[in-house]
Design a protein around this motif. Structure first.
Motif, PDB file in Angstrom:
ATOM      1  N   ASP A  54       0.830  -1.208   0.000  1.00 26.95           N
ATOM      2  CA  ASP A  54       0.000   0.000   0.000  1.00 26.95           C
ATOM      3  C   ASP A  54       0.863   1.256   0.000  1.00 26.95           C
ATOM      4  N   VAL A  55       2.007   1.162   0.642  1.00 28.22           N
ATOM      5  CA  VAL A  55       2.894   2.317   0.763  1.00 28.22           C
ATOM      6  C   VAL A  55       4.303   1.812   1.060  1.00 28.22           C
ATOM      7  N   CYS A  56       5.311   2.614   0.716  1.00 28.93           N
ATOM      8  CA  CYS A  56       6.703   2.287   1.023  1.00 28.93           C
ATOM      9  C   CYS A  56       7.220   3.233   2.093  1.00 28.93           C
ATOM     10  N   PHE A  57       8.059   2.697   2.953  1.00 28.52           N
ATOM     11  CA  PHE A  57       8.799   3.545   3.889  1.00 28.52           C
ATOM     12  C   PHE A  57      10.272   3.373   3.562  1.00 28.52           C
ATOM     13  N   VAL A  77       7.249   3.426 -10.723  1.00 24.46           N
ATOM     14  CA  VAL A  77       6.453   2.196 -10.629  1.00 24.46           C
ATOM     15  C   VAL A  77       5.101   2.434  -9.959  1.00 24.46           C
ATOM     16  N   GLY A  78       4.876   3.648  -9.479  1.00 28.32           N
ATOM     17  CA  GLY A  78       3.561   4.002  -8.958  1.00 28.32           C
ATOM     18  C   GLY A  78       3.276   3.551  -7.546  1.00 28.32           C
ATOM     19  N   VAL A  79       4.317   3.465  -6.716  1.00 34.14           N
ATOM     20  CA  VAL A  79       4.116   3.084  -5.318  1.00 34.14           C
ATOM     21  C   VAL A  79       4.263   4.333  -4.445  1.00 34.14           C
ATOM     22  N   PRO A  80       3.217   4.726  -3.703  1.00 33.73           N
ATOM     23  CA  PRO A  80       3.343   5.890  -2.820  1.00 33.73           C
ATOM     24  C   PRO A  80       4.353   5.622  -1.714  1.00 33.73           C
ATOM     25  N   PHE A  81       5.009   6.666  -1.262  1.00 30.96           N
ATOM     26  CA  PHE A  81       6.046   6.476  -0.247  1.00 30.96           C
ATOM     27  C   PHE A  81       6.097   7.657   0.706  1.00 30.96           C
ATOM     28  N   VAL A  82       6.525   7.359   1.923  1.00 31.86           N
ATOM     29  CA  VAL A  82       6.732   8.383   2.944  1.00 31.86           C
ATOM     30  C   VAL A  82       8.047   9.099   2.649  1.00 31.86           C
ATOM     31  N   GLY A  83       8.042  10.404   2.756  1.00 28.69           N
ATOM     32  CA  GLY A  83       9.276  11.167   2.592  1.00 28.69           C
ATOM     33  C   GLY A  83       9.243  12.086   1.392  1.00 28.69           C
ATOM     34  N   LEU A 322       2.397   8.802   9.636  1.00 29.75           N
ATOM     35  CA  LEU A 322       3.050   9.070   8.351  1.00 29.75           C
ATOM     36  C   LEU A 322       2.557   8.128   7.261  1.00 29.75           C
ATOM     37  N   VAL A 323       2.465   6.847   7.555  1.00 29.28           N
ATOM     38  CA  VAL A 323       2.048   5.901   6.499  1.00 29.28           C
ATOM     39  C   VAL A 323       0.550   6.009   6.212  1.00 29.28           C
ATOM     40  N   SER A 324      -0.230   6.321   7.244  1.00 26.89           N
ATOM     41  CA  SER A 324      -1.679   6.325   7.069  1.00 26.89           C
ATOM     42  C   SER A 324      -2.155   7.406   6.123  1.00 26.89           C
ATOM     43  N   GLN A 325      -1.390   8.483   5.985  1.00 29.66           N
ATOM     44  CA  GLN A 325      -1.817   9.572   5.086  1.00 29.66           C
ATOM     45  C   GLN A 325      -1.742   9.151   3.617  1.00 29.66           C
ATOM     46  N   TYR A 326      -1.081   8.005   3.351  1.00 30.90           N
ATOM     47  CA  TYR A 326      -0.969   7.533   1.975  1.00 30.90           C
ATOM     48  C   TYR A 326      -1.915   6.364   1.695  1.00 30.90           C
ATOM     49  N   ALA A 327      -2.858   6.116   2.588  1.00 26.37           N
ATOM     50  CA  ALA A 327      -3.814   5.038   2.385  1.00 26.37           C
ATOM     51  C   ALA A 327      -4.596   5.248   1.102  1.00 26.37           C
ATOM     52  N   ARG A 328      -4.727   4.182   0.303  1.00 23.21           N
ATOM     53  CA  ARG A 328      -5.439   4.289  -0.982  1.00 23.21           C
ATOM     54  C   ARG A 328      -6.817   3.654  -0.871  1.00 23.21           C
TER      55      ARG A 328
END
Length: 328
Positions: A54-57, A77-83, A322-328
């Motif tokens: 769902d997201v990369c850290f 590659v279309g993977v959302p990430f923190v940072g 941080l990761v939850s804000q990128y939930a799809r």
């Protein structure tokens, strides 16, 4: 959420990255997420496509993890990430960009300045190897305000790699050669004495906020590469001790607030996202910024983790947000 934690890689910061990723995975799992640890090797893209996180850290440190390389790959590659995104990272990775980034930011915003930074010059490897730059070392005393001592360091890098204090022109050649063994450009700038501090920052833009500044004290000399990587050679105090800033409590609190404002100003100037760490020195009068780190260590004993603890935040809570804000 399924979170892919990127780790390892081939830089000199590999071991630090592994320690960071281990702590990140533990914190995210404590917050209820599923984690998958992915080494930044030639199989990374294949692994991302198989795992479909769902997201990369990004827990990579050093080159590839901080210079925009892995960020541009994740965007591709279309993977959302923190940072911070790929457009920000190369500018933050380049220490010589600090003056121009801050000047551009102030010209646009008109904000009253807080941060300052050492004045110096940046010279490319080719200037030494093909154009005789080393024959002009006698000019350094005039080109760098205040003259010697000066700091010599790679224009790009982490963990004080290749940083040296140079007290005379006779020491410049060796210091420059050492810095160029880490990078293709070298910075020669003012040496700043004072209280070494690092300020972790969370959030983005005007919503960003500083965690308690962490004081860094090398038991011998300054916090160079050897000290950073030698257990017990460096002491960390979170937050910075008031007495290190001033003997007057009220003054110490005012100075700490100025240090935090300086760190936030730098993060806004570079447009860093989600988390960062700003390294600076309080010289007794000003917060002299050295660099901004877009992928700070999150190992158990890292300044970032200690600052979270000092502010009453849990690392699991911080990373969950941080990761939850990128939930799809």
């Amino acid at each position: 959420m399924k979170v892919a934690v990127l780790t390892g890689g081939s830089s000199t910061e590999r071991e630090l990255s592994l320690a960071s990723a281990k702590n990140v995975c533990a914190a995210l799992e404590e917050a209820g997420h599923r984690t998958v640890l992915l080494d930044a090797s030639s199989d990374l893209v294949s692994a991302l496509r198989v795992e479909r996180p769902d997201v990369c850290f990004n827990a990579l440190h050093g080159k590839l993890g901080e210079d925009g390389t892995v960020q541009s790959l994740l965007e591709f590659v279309g993977v959302p990430f923190v940072g911070s995104p790929s457009g920000v990272c190369p500018r933050a990775w380049d220490k010589s960009s600090l003056g121009s980034e801050m000047a551009a930011y102030r010209a646009i915003t008109g904000d009253e300045p807080t941060a300052s930074w050492p004045q110096g010059v940046c010279i490319a490897r080719e200037a030494f190897e093909s154009m005789g730059a080393a024959t002009a070392f006698d000019l350094v005393e005039d080109r760098v305000i205040g003259g010697y001592p000066v700091a010599v360091k790679p224009a790009h890098g982490v963990s004080a790699s290749g940083v040296r204090r140079v007290d005379s022109v006779d020491q410049l050649g060796e210091a420059v050669s050492d810095a160029l063994s880490f990078d293709d450009a070298v910075i020669i700038e003012q040496w700043i004495d004072g209280v070494e501090v690092t300020v972790p920052v969370l959030g983005s833009g005007w919503d960003a906020y500083a965690l308690p500044p962490v004081e860094i004290v090398a038991k011998e000399g300054f916090c160079d590469t050897v000290a950073c990587r030698t257990p017990g050679a460096v002491e960390l105090f979170a937050p910075v001790r008031p007495a290190s800033l001033s003997n007057d409590e009220a003054d110490a609190q005012a100075i700490r607030a100025e240090i935090e404002r300086a760190a936030l100003e730098v993060c806004r100037a570079y447009q860093v996202r989600d988390l960062a760490r700003v390294d600076l020195v309080w010289d007794g009068a000003q917060a002299r910024v050295l660099e901004v780190d877009v992928s700070p260590s999150l190992a158990e004993s890292s300044p970032f983790s200690l600052a979270c603890e000092a502010s009453g935040l849990s690392l699991s809570g911080v990373l969950n947000e941080l990761v939850s804000q990128y939930a799809r």
